[in-house]
Write a protein that holds these residues in place. Structure first.
Motif, PDB file in Angstrom:
ATOM      1  N   ALA A 270       1.076  -1.062   0.060  1.00  0.00           N
ATOM      2  CA  ALA A 270      -0.424  -0.007  -0.226  1.00  0.00           C
ATOM      3  C   ALA A 270       0.891   1.262  -0.219  1.00  0.00           C
ATOM      4  O   ALA A 270       0.848   2.044  -0.500  1.00  0.00           O
ATOM      5  CB  ALA A 270      -1.222  -0.253   1.247  1.00  0.00           C
ATOM      6  N   ARG A 271       1.999   1.430   0.810  1.00  0.00           N
ATOM      7  CA  ARG A 271       2.915   2.290   0.791  1.00  0.00           C
ATOM      8  C   ARG A 271       3.768   2.618  -0.821  1.00  0.00           C
ATOM      9  O   ARG A 271       3.469   4.091  -1.254  1.00  0.00           O
ATOM     10  CB  ARG A 271       3.904   2.734   2.237  1.00  0.00           C
ATOM     11  N   PHE A 272       3.998   1.887  -0.934  1.00  0.00           N
ATOM     12  CA  PHE A 272       4.839   2.214  -2.060  1.00  0.00           C
ATOM     13  C   PHE A 272       3.917   2.698  -3.649  1.00  0.00           C
ATOM     14  O   PHE A 272       4.058   3.231  -3.978  1.00  0.00           O
ATOM     15  CB  PHE A 272       5.386   0.366  -1.989  1.00  0.00           C
ATOM     16  N   LEU A 273       2.477   1.242  -3.698  1.00  0.00           N
ATOM     17  CA  LEU A 273       1.620   2.065  -4.869  1.00  0.00           C
ATOM     18  C   LEU A 273       1.210   2.902  -4.301  1.00  0.00           C
ATOM     19  O   LEU A 273       1.546   4.121  -5.266  1.00  0.00           O
ATOM     20  CB  LEU A 273       1.036   0.988  -4.796  1.00  0.00           C
ATOM     21  N   ARG A 274       1.428   3.758  -3.492  1.00  0.00           N
ATOM     22  CA  ARG A 274       1.286   5.332  -3.328  1.00  0.00           C
ATOM     23  C   ARG A 274       2.214   6.190  -3.171  1.00  0.00           C
ATOM     24  O   ARG A 274       1.650   7.066  -3.895  1.00  0.00           O
ATOM     25  CB  ARG A 274       0.596   5.798  -1.584  1.00  0.00           C
ATOM     26  N   ALA A 275       3.382   5.567  -2.948  1.00  0.00           N
ATOM     27  CA  ALA A 275       4.431   6.156  -3.184  1.00  0.00           C
ATOM     28  C   ALA A 275       4.528   6.265  -5.109  1.00  0.00           C
ATOM     29  O   ALA A 275       5.044   7.811  -6.148  1.00  0.00           O
ATOM     30  CB  ALA A 275       5.917   6.122  -2.722  1.00  0.00           C
ATOM     31  N   CYS A 276       4.144   5.592  -5.872  1.00  0.00           N
ATOM     32  CA  CYS A 276       4.782   5.136  -7.099  1.00  0.00           C
ATOM     33  C   CYS A 276       3.543   6.299  -7.543  1.00  0.00           C
ATOM     34  O   CYS A 276       3.600   7.185  -8.391  1.00  0.00           O
ATOM     35  CB  CYS A 276       4.096   4.150  -7.792  1.00  0.00           C
ATOM     36  N   GLU A 277       2.268   5.857  -7.402  1.00  0.00           N
ATOM     37  CA  GLU A 277       0.920   6.758  -7.688  1.00  0.00           C
ATOM     38  C   GLU A 277       1.447   9.163  -7.702  1.00  0.00           C
ATOM     39  O   GLU A 277       1.073   9.658  -8.559  1.00  0.00           O
ATOM     40  CB  GLU A 277      -0.584   6.582  -7.216  1.00  0.00           C
ATOM     41  N   ALA A 278       2.216   9.360  -6.137  1.00  0.00           N
ATOM     42  CA  ALA A 278       2.352  10.545  -6.216  1.00  0.00           C
ATOM     43  C   ALA A 278       3.164  10.887  -6.477  1.00  0.00           C
ATOM     44  O   ALA A 278       3.730  11.785  -6.891  1.00  0.00           O
ATOM     45  CB  ALA A 278       2.622  10.705  -4.228  1.00  0.00           C
ATOM     46  N   THR A 279       4.544  10.677  -6.937  1.00  0.00           N
ATOM     47  CA  THR A 279       5.614  10.422  -7.954  1.00  0.00           C
ATOM     48  C   THR A 279       5.881  10.315  -9.618  1.00  0.00           C
ATOM     49  O   THR A 279       6.637  10.678  -9.720  1.00  0.00           O
ATOM     50  CB  THR A 279       6.651   9.955  -7.221  1.00  0.00           C
ATOM     51  N   GLY A 280       4.605  10.152  -9.863  1.00  0.00           N
ATOM     52  CA  GLY A 280       4.208   9.474 -11.189  1.00  0.00           C
ATOM     53  C   GLY A 280       5.464   8.534 -11.429  1.00  0.00           C
ATOM     54  O   GLY A 280       6.074   7.950 -13.116  1.00  0.00           O
ATOM     55  N   TYR A 281       5.786   7.367 -10.619  1.00  0.00           N
ATOM     56  CA  TYR A 281       6.371   5.672 -10.777  1.00  0.00           C
ATOM     57  C   TYR A 281       7.841   6.855 -11.034  1.00  0.00           C
ATOM     58  O   TYR A 281       8.562   6.255 -11.794  1.00  0.00           O
ATOM     59  CB  TYR A 281       6.111   5.130 -11.744  1.00  0.00           C
ATOM     60  N   ASP A 282       8.352   7.460 -10.828  1.00  0.00           N
ATOM     61  CA  ASP A 282       9.840   7.825 -10.359  1.00  0.00           C
ATOM     62  C   ASP A 282      10.695   7.277 -10.407  1.00  0.00           C
ATOM     63  O   ASP A 282      11.141   7.151  -8.468  1.00  0.00           O
ATOM     64  CB  ASP A 282       9.655   9.539  -9.662  1.00  0.00           C
ATOM     65  N   LEU A 283      11.597   6.417 -10.460  1.00  0.00           N
ATOM     66  CA  LEU A 283      12.243   5.471  -9.503  1.00  0.00           C
ATOM     67  C   LEU A 283      13.496   5.928  -9.127  1.00  0.00           C
ATOM     68  O   LEU A 283      13.337   5.062  -8.282  1.00  0.00           O
ATOM     69  CB  LEU A 283      13.192   4.782 -11.556  1.00  0.00           C
ATOM     70  N   GLU A 284      13.717   6.292  -9.490  1.00  0.00           N
ATOM     71  CA  GLU A 284      15.031   7.256  -8.990  1.00  0.00           C
ATOM     72  C   GLU A 284      14.435   7.791  -7.367  1.00  0.00           C
ATOM     73  O   GLU A 284      15.422   7.476  -5.971  1.00  0.00           O
ATOM     74  CB  GLU A 284      15.608   8.641  -9.348  1.00  0.00           C
ATOM     75  N   LEU A 285      13.378   8.653  -7.458  1.00  0.00           N
ATOM     76  CA  LEU A 285      12.501   8.583  -6.299  1.00  0.00           C
ATOM     77  C   LEU A 285      12.056   8.097  -5.170  1.00  0.00           C
ATOM     78  O   LEU A 285      12.506   7.619  -3.835  1.00  0.00           O
ATOM     79  CB  LEU A 285      11.651   9.939  -6.253  1.00  0.00           C
TER      80      LEU A 285
END
Length: 470
Positions: A270-285
């Motif tokens: 859940a935390r990872f998916l939220r971070a993906c969606e919030a950052t536009g799946y920014d790999l380095e972030l």
């Protein structure tokens, strides 16, 4: 992202027959019309969310059976088998595959079983290649579409417990291993462990790690050890359910599932998916936020298929400088780019070696018109030291172009503009291309001593199309 339509008439029909019900009787229990149920069973209507819930409540039905029970693993899996060069001259498109599954699911399943059981596919040079444990492992992973819901849920619970104990995940895992399992972590010099990165010494009650491991890899190694202990029963249930005949495939699968759990502890769903969606799946972030490596994040992106909380369906491939793939995960993407043993040299995953550490973004188009946005970058294995043979891989990550416009990496990409036309490999591609190193399988070579084209090979039976950018 909108949920995909699920056509699973075969699974519903199998359930009805198992319960010994007529269509009318089952329709009455589900409070739907017999005609609608008939259309569902014929794959002329998708299984709606409401019907899925009703099936689960009425018949104790596992929704995962809709995916796992598709003939041959579903349309994407059938297309991957048909991508074998031995079928190159048949030109079977995706519509034909879907009609086949809808009209003759038993025949499609029979084809898939026969193809898999023979264990023989044509390699890039047309020669037969025997089946191996890695092929069996990949088939089992793809059967689950790369997502193991029970393992993910358990890992997420564990990650939350560790997070409550300390902000430092590595420290929290080390403390849990010490207190709960009487295992301490010891970092050893490279001259003590010259050829090992990790070792469990049960006599000394130690998890011994090489000093050459970076912080992300140390955390992963510690989480892997914790998975071996605390997720053992769940992992063994999955291994047993796979029913491998080959012991090597079974052990590879156990190791894969343990790694899956470890990655899920580092990057809780859940935390990872939220971070993906919030950052536009920014790999380095994502790397920095979760203390993970590029390859770890890339692989995790292929697993985000939790029911009701799906991420974007990425695929991933890892190759060496010779183009040989050591990792291939198609997840829920259905991409054929993970299937071939060879790859198109026009795909920039090969070019990543020219600019180590940089992410190369490319819009590519396959022969069937499908477009994919791909991201490629080099990675270096842990344990490398001066004086050793230099080792480097390139990781290619991809997503269907119609889903990729919101990615951070897609900024500035013209999705309606020209894409690089590529094939799956020279033997599986029918384009005329100056980069071609071999003729396509199943095509008749045309030899004309009075002409010399841009390609070394000219062949018949296709529409000639350029496969390079002007």
């Amino acid at each position: 992202m909108a949920e995909r339509k699920i056509l699973a008439g075969h699974a519903v029909r199998r359930l009805r027959r198992r319960e010994g019900l007529t269509q009318a009787a089952m329709a009455e229990m589900l409070t739907i019309s017999p005609s609608y149920l008939n259309l569902v069973e014929k794959n002329q209507r998708p299984v709606s969310a409401a019907l899925l819930v009703k099936l689960a409540e009425t018949f104790d039905f596992d929704p995962r059976a809709l995916a796992a029970g598709e003939p041959g693993g579903g349309a994407a899996a059938i297309r991957r088998r048909l991508a074998d060069p031995m079928f190159a001259d048949l030109e079977i498109d995706r519509n034909e595959v879907e009609e086949w599954l809808a009209g003759a699911p038993g025949g499609a399943e029979a084809f898939a079983r026969a193809f898999d059981r023979t264990g023989v596919t044509a390699g890039p040079d047309g020669a037969a290649a025997a089946a191996d444990p890695i092929a069996e492992l990949r088939r089992e992973i793809e059967r689950w579409r790369g997502h193991f819901a029970d393992l993910d849920a358990s890992a997420e619970t564990l990650a939350d417990e560790l997070r409550l104990g300390a902000g430092d995940l590595y420290g929290a895992i080390a403390e849990r291993l010490r207190v709960k399992h009487q295992l301490t972590i010891r970092i050893l010099p490279v001259d003590v462990m010259p050829d090992l990165l990790r070792r469990t010494d049960l006599h000394a009650r130690q998890l011994q790690l090489s000093e050459t491991l970076d912080p992300a890899s140390r955390t992963f190694a510690a989480a892997y050890q914790l998975a071996q202990i605390e997720a053992r029963d769940a992992i063994e249930a999955l291994v047993k359910g796979a029913g491998f005949a080959d012991r090597a495939a079974e052990r590879l699968y156990r190791r894969y599932l343990t790694s899956y759990f470890a990655a899920a502890v580092m990057m809780p769903y859940a935390r990872f998916l939220r971070a993906c969606e919030a950052t536009g799946y920014d790999l380095e972030l994502l790397q920095r936020r979760f203390g993970a490596g590029f390859e770890q994040v890339a692989h995790r992106l292929t697993t985000l298929q939790r029911v009701g909380a799906r991420g974007l369906p990425f695929f991933m491939v890892r190759i060496d400088r010779a183009g040989q793939a050591s990792k291939r995960f198609s997840g829920a993407s259905g991409s054929p780019l993970t299937e071939s043993d060879a790859r198109c040299p026009l795909w920039r995953v090969h070019h990543a070696f020219d600019r180590p550490g940089d992410i190369a973004v490319q819009l590519v188009e396959l022969e069937d018109g499908a477009r994919w946005l791909t991201l490629s970058r080099t990675v270096t294995p842990q344990g490398r030291r001066y004086g050793m043979v230099p080792v480097e891989f390139a990781v290619g990550l991809g997503l269907a172009a119609d889903l990729a416009d919101g990615l951070a990496a897609a900024r500035g990409v013209d999705f309606k503009g020209e894409a690089t036309p590529i094939g799956l490999s020279c033997r599986a591609c029918g384009r005329i291309c100056p980069q071609r190193s071999a003729p396509p399988a199943g095509r008749a070579l045309l030899i004309n001593e009075r002409e010399r084209g841009v390609s070394a090979f000219t062949f018949g039976g296709i529409e000639r199309r350029r496969a390079w950018l002007s």
